[in-house]
Motif scaffolding. Structure first.
Motif, PDB file in Angstrom:
ATOM      1  N   TYR A  84     -76.781 -11.329 -70.966  1.00  0.00           N
ATOM      2  CA  TYR A  84     -77.538 -10.627 -69.935  1.00  0.00           C
ATOM      3  C   TYR A  84     -77.720  -9.180 -70.367  1.00  0.00           C
ATOM      4  N   ARG A  85     -78.710  -8.532 -69.809  1.00  0.00           N
ATOM      5  CA  ARG A  85     -79.013  -7.146 -70.129  1.00  0.00           C
ATOM      6  C   ARG A  85     -78.923  -6.309 -68.863  1.00  0.00           C
ATOM      7  N   GLU A  86     -78.265  -5.167 -68.982  1.00  0.00           N
ATOM      8  CA  GLU A  86     -78.179  -4.250 -67.850  1.00  0.00           C
ATOM      9  C   GLU A  86     -79.417  -3.360 -67.829  1.00  0.00           C
ATOM     10  N   ILE A  87     -80.011  -3.222 -66.653  1.00  0.00           N
ATOM     11  CA  ILE A  87     -81.191  -2.389 -66.452  1.00  0.00           C
ATOM     12  C   ILE A  87     -80.862  -1.384 -65.347  1.00  0.00           C
ATOM     13  N   GLU A  88     -81.393  -0.202 -65.429  1.00  0.00           N
ATOM     14  CA  GLU A  88     -81.190   0.846 -64.417  1.00  0.00           C
ATOM     15  C   GLU A  88     -79.707   1.195 -64.249  1.00  0.00           C
ATOM     16  N   ASN A  89     -79.041   1.505 -65.340  1.00  0.00           N
ATOM     17  CA  ASN A  89     -77.643   1.956 -65.331  1.00  0.00           C
ATOM     18  C   ASN A  89     -76.696   0.972 -64.652  1.00  0.00           C
ATOM     19  N   GLY A  90     -76.885  -0.309 -64.883  1.00  0.00           N
ATOM     20  CA  GLY A  90     -75.987  -1.327 -64.345  1.00  0.00           C
ATOM     21  C   GLY A  90     -76.307  -1.795 -62.946  1.00  0.00           C
ATOM     22  N   MET A  91     -77.355  -1.239 -62.324  1.00  0.00           N
ATOM     23  CA  MET A  91     -77.705  -1.664 -60.965  1.00  0.00           C
ATOM     24  C   MET A  91     -78.457  -2.986 -60.954  1.00  0.00           C
ATOM     25  N   LEU A  92     -79.183  -3.282 -62.021  1.00  0.00           N
ATOM     26  CA  LEU A  92     -79.928  -4.539 -62.139  1.00  0.00           C
ATOM     27  C   LEU A  92     -79.537  -5.228 -63.431  1.00  0.00           C
ATOM     28  N   TRP A  93     -79.480  -6.557 -63.382  1.00  0.00           N
ATOM     29  CA  TRP A  93     -79.204  -7.347 -64.572  1.00  0.00           C
ATOM     30  C   TRP A  93     -80.359  -8.298 -64.806  1.00  0.00           C
ATOM     31  N   GLU A  94     -80.753  -8.443 -66.059  1.00  0.00           N
ATOM     32  CA  GLU A  94     -81.769  -9.404 -66.443  1.00  0.00           C
ATOM     33  C   GLU A  94     -81.073 -10.527 -67.187  1.00  0.00           C
ATOM     34  N   VAL A  95     -81.261 -11.763 -66.709  1.00  0.00           N
ATOM     35  CA  VAL A  95     -80.536 -12.911 -67.241  1.00  0.00           C
ATOM     36  C   VAL A  95     -81.528 -14.009 -67.601  1.00  0.00           C
ATOM     37  N   ASP A  96     -81.339 -14.630 -68.762  1.00  0.00           N
ATOM     38  CA  ASP A  96     -82.099 -15.824 -69.115  1.00  0.00           C
ATOM     39  C   ASP A  96     -81.350 -17.013 -68.538  1.00  0.00           C
ATOM     40  N   GLY A  97     -82.024 -17.818 -67.741  1.00  0.00           N
ATOM     41  CA  GLY A  97     -81.357 -18.937 -67.090  1.00  0.00           C
ATOM     42  C   GLY A  97     -82.253 -20.153 -67.015  1.00  0.00           C
ATOM     43  N   LYS A  98     -81.768 -21.164 -66.307  1.00  0.00           N
ATOM     44  CA  LYS A  98     -82.557 -22.363 -66.096  1.00  0.00           C
ATOM     45  C   LYS A  98     -82.272 -22.897 -64.700  1.00  0.00           C
ATOM     46  N   TRP A  99     -83.207 -23.654 -64.177  1.00  0.00           N
ATOM     47  CA  TRP A  99     -83.095 -24.233 -62.852  1.00  0.00           C
ATOM     48  C   TRP A  99     -82.379 -25.576 -62.970  1.00  0.00           C
ATOM     49  N   VAL A 100     -81.339 -25.791 -62.188  1.00  0.00           N
ATOM     50  CA  VAL A 100     -80.581 -27.033 -62.216  1.00  0.00           C
ATOM     51  C   VAL A 100     -80.612 -27.646 -60.826  1.00  0.00           C
ATOM     52  N   VAL A 101     -81.035 -28.915 -60.742  1.00  0.00           N
ATOM     53  CA  VAL A 101     -81.067 -29.629 -59.473  1.00  0.00           C
ATOM     54  C   VAL A 101     -79.920 -30.635 -59.491  1.00  0.00           C
ATOM     55  N   GLN A 102     -79.022 -30.526 -58.534  1.00  0.00           N
ATOM     56  CA  GLN A 102     -77.875 -31.426 -58.478  1.00  0.00           C
ATOM     57  C   GLN A 102     -78.224 -32.662 -57.661  1.00  0.00           C
ATOM     58  N   GLY A 103     -77.752 -33.817 -58.120  1.00  0.00           N
ATOM     59  CA  GLY A 103     -77.936 -35.049 -57.378  1.00  0.00           C
ATOM     60  C   GLY A 103     -79.260 -35.743 -57.614  1.00  0.00           C
TER      61      GLY A 103
END
Length: 51
Positions: free
Chosen positions: A20-39
């Motif tokens: 993840y990358r911190e943006i705006e001095n740690g107030m925002l984080w940018e994360v690469d993720g994926k959508w997971v549907v359970q069930g």
């Protein structure tokens, strides 16, 4: 491993094991993720079906 949670819903958001990358001095984080549907998994165990 640290797991970060949403303060409003209590849902897990991310962990420190993924980049993840911190943006705006740690107030925002940018994360690469994926959508997971359970069930929503259709599992075929190969058993004979009787009608």
């Amino acid at each position: 491993m640290l797991v970060y949670q949403d303060l409003l819903s209590g849902d897990e958001l991310l962990s420190d094991s993924f980049p993840y990358r911190e943006i705006e001095n740690g107030m925002l984080w940018e994360v690469d993720g994926k959508w997971v549907v359970q069930g929503a998994v259709d599992v075929d165990i190969g058993a004979k079906s009787f009608s």
